[in-house]
Scaffold this motif. Structure first.
Motif, PDB file in Angstrom:
ATOM      1  N   ASN A  43     -16.009  45.328  21.316  1.00 49.21           N
ATOM      2  CA  ASN A  43     -15.885  45.652  22.728  1.00 49.21           C
ATOM      3  C   ASN A  43     -14.445  45.401  23.167  1.00 49.21           C
ATOM      4  N   PHE A  44     -13.786  46.430  23.647  1.00 54.57           N
ATOM      5  CA  PHE A  44     -12.449  46.290  24.207  1.00 54.57           C
ATOM      6  C   PHE A  44     -12.611  46.271  25.723  1.00 54.57           C
ATOM      7  N   VAL A  45     -12.141  45.203  26.361  1.00 52.31           N
ATOM      8  CA  VAL A  45     -12.310  45.040  27.800  1.00 52.31           C
ATOM      9  C   VAL A  45     -10.957  45.199  28.478  1.00 52.31           C
ATOM     10  N   LYS A  46     -10.870  46.185  29.362  1.00 53.77           N
ATOM     11  CA  LYS A  46      -9.631  46.414  30.100  1.00 53.77           C
ATOM     12  C   LYS A  46      -9.481  45.325  31.161  1.00 53.77           C
ATOM     13  N   GLU A  47      -8.431  44.539  31.041  1.00 46.68           N
ATOM     14  CA  GLU A  47      -8.207  43.430  31.971  1.00 46.68           C
ATOM     15  C   GLU A  47      -8.114  43.907  33.419  1.00 46.68           C
ATOM     16  N   ASP A  68     -18.657  41.124  14.728  1.00 43.35           N
ATOM     17  CA  ASP A  68     -19.683  41.987  15.309  1.00 43.35           C
ATOM     18  C   ASP A  68     -20.063  41.494  16.707  1.00 43.35           C
ATOM     19  N   GLY A  69     -19.851  42.350  17.695  1.00 41.45           N
ATOM     20  CA  GLY A  69     -20.228  42.055  19.069  1.00 41.45           C
ATOM     21  C   GLY A  69     -19.176  41.350  19.919  1.00 41.45           C
ATOM     22  N   ASN A  81      -7.520  47.776  10.622  1.00 42.99           N
ATOM     23  CA  ASN A  81      -6.843  46.978  11.638  1.00 42.99           C
ATOM     24  C   ASN A  81      -7.237  47.522  13.010  1.00 42.99           C
ATOM     25  N   LEU A  82      -7.055  46.700  14.038  1.00 41.29           N
ATOM     26  CA  LEU A  82      -7.543  47.065  15.369  1.00 41.29           C
ATOM     27  C   LEU A  82      -6.802  48.254  15.974  1.00 41.29           C
ATOM     28  N   TYR A  83      -5.543  48.445  15.608  1.00 37.01           N
ATOM     29  CA  TYR A  83      -4.838  49.648  16.062  1.00 37.01           C
ATOM     30  C   TYR A  83      -5.569  50.883  15.537  1.00 37.01           C
ATOM     31  N   ASP A  84      -5.885  50.904  14.234  1.00 37.61           N
ATOM     32  CA  ASP A  84      -6.575  52.047  13.640  1.00 37.61           C
ATOM     33  C   ASP A  84      -7.943  52.266  14.278  1.00 37.61           C
ATOM     34  N   VAL A  85      -8.629  51.188  14.608  1.00 38.95           N
ATOM     35  CA  VAL A  85      -9.941  51.315  15.253  1.00 38.95           C
ATOM     36  C   VAL A  85      -9.806  52.055  16.579  1.00 38.95           C
ATOM     37  N   GLY A 115     -11.896  45.647  34.130  1.00 38.30           N
ATOM     38  CA  GLY A 115     -13.101  45.035  33.596  1.00 38.30           C
ATOM     39  C   GLY A 115     -13.961  46.002  32.802  1.00 38.30           C
ATOM     40  N   GLU A 116     -13.521  47.258  32.708  1.00 42.85           N
ATOM     41  CA  GLU A 116     -14.284  48.267  31.964  1.00 42.85           C
ATOM     42  C   GLU A 116     -14.370  47.863  30.494  1.00 42.85           C
ATOM     43  N   LYS A 117     -15.588  47.965  29.954  1.00 42.30           N
ATOM     44  CA  LYS A 117     -15.813  47.624  28.552  1.00 42.30           C
ATOM     45  C   LYS A 117     -16.010  48.904  27.751  1.00 42.30           C
ATOM     46  N   LEU A 118     -15.193  49.046  26.712  1.00 42.18           N
ATOM     47  CA  LEU A 118     -15.279  50.202  25.820  1.00 42.18           C
ATOM     48  C   LEU A 118     -15.789  49.705  24.477  1.00 42.18           C
ATOM     49  N   THR A 119     -16.935  50.189  24.066  1.00 37.86           N
ATOM     50  CA  THR A 119     -17.596  49.723  22.852  1.00 37.86           C
ATOM     51  C   THR A 119     -17.470  50.769  21.762  1.00 37.86           C
ATOM     52  N   THR A 120     -17.199  50.280  20.549  1.00 37.01           N
ATOM     53  CA  THR A 120     -17.043  51.200  19.418  1.00 37.01           C
ATOM     54  C   THR A 120     -17.483  50.518  18.129  1.00 37.01           C
TER      55      THR A 120
END
Length: 150
Positions: free
Chosen positions: A41-45, A134-135, A60-64, A48-53
């Motif tokens: 879950n990437f949360v935009k500070e 995970d999560g 690496n997280l950039y590639d994700v 507060g929007e949560k983007l789940t993938t």
């Protein structure tokens, strides 16, 4: 391919193609061949929007973010080469302490230029996805700074 291998064994200069092939065959520069995936879950500070993938373990997280077309404005402007700090991410203290590899001196030097720096900040291009992630939620700072323009 045979032509490139012969060139690599001789004293001829490397072509841009052989450099590209070297990058794509280096495990540090592409997604893992692992079939295990985790949910991140990437949360935009800012909002507060949560983007789940889903993410492959070892990527690496950039590639994700890039491979899953996650909408993070300005993220990864240098395409994961650790030259810009736009992939700056903030982890919870618990998650930060579990990361298998600590930040290198080069990464720490780059992070010094990041806006909203935290003690649990890392560059996404330098953090590999691990099974325990995970999560988890990872905060994406509201402001970005591109170190290449400083």
């Amino acid at each position: 391919m045979l032509k490139l291998l012969n060139c690599a064994r001789s004293s001829c200069s490397r072509s841009p193609l052989s450099v590209q092939l070297k990058l794509y065959t280096n495990p540090k520069f592409h997604l893992s061949s692992s079939t295990k995936t985790v949910t991140l879950n990437f949360v935009k500070e800012r909002t507060g929007e949560k983007l789940t993938t889903k993410a492959k373990v070892g990527a690496n997280l950039y590639d994700v973010v890039y491979d899953n077309d996650i909408d993070l404005d300005g993220f990864g402007a240098c395409e994961g080469t650790m030259a810009c700090v736009t992939c700056h991410l903030i982890f919870s203290k618990k998650a930060f302490d579990r990361l298998k590899s600590p930040a290198s001196e080069d990464e720490l030097d780059m992070l010094d230029m990041a806006l909203g720096l935290s003690e649990t900040s890392r560059l996404g291009c330098q953090v590999e996805v691990e099974p325990w992630m995970d999560g988890i939620s990872i905060t994406v700072p509201a402001e970005k700074n591109d170190a290449r323009t400083m």
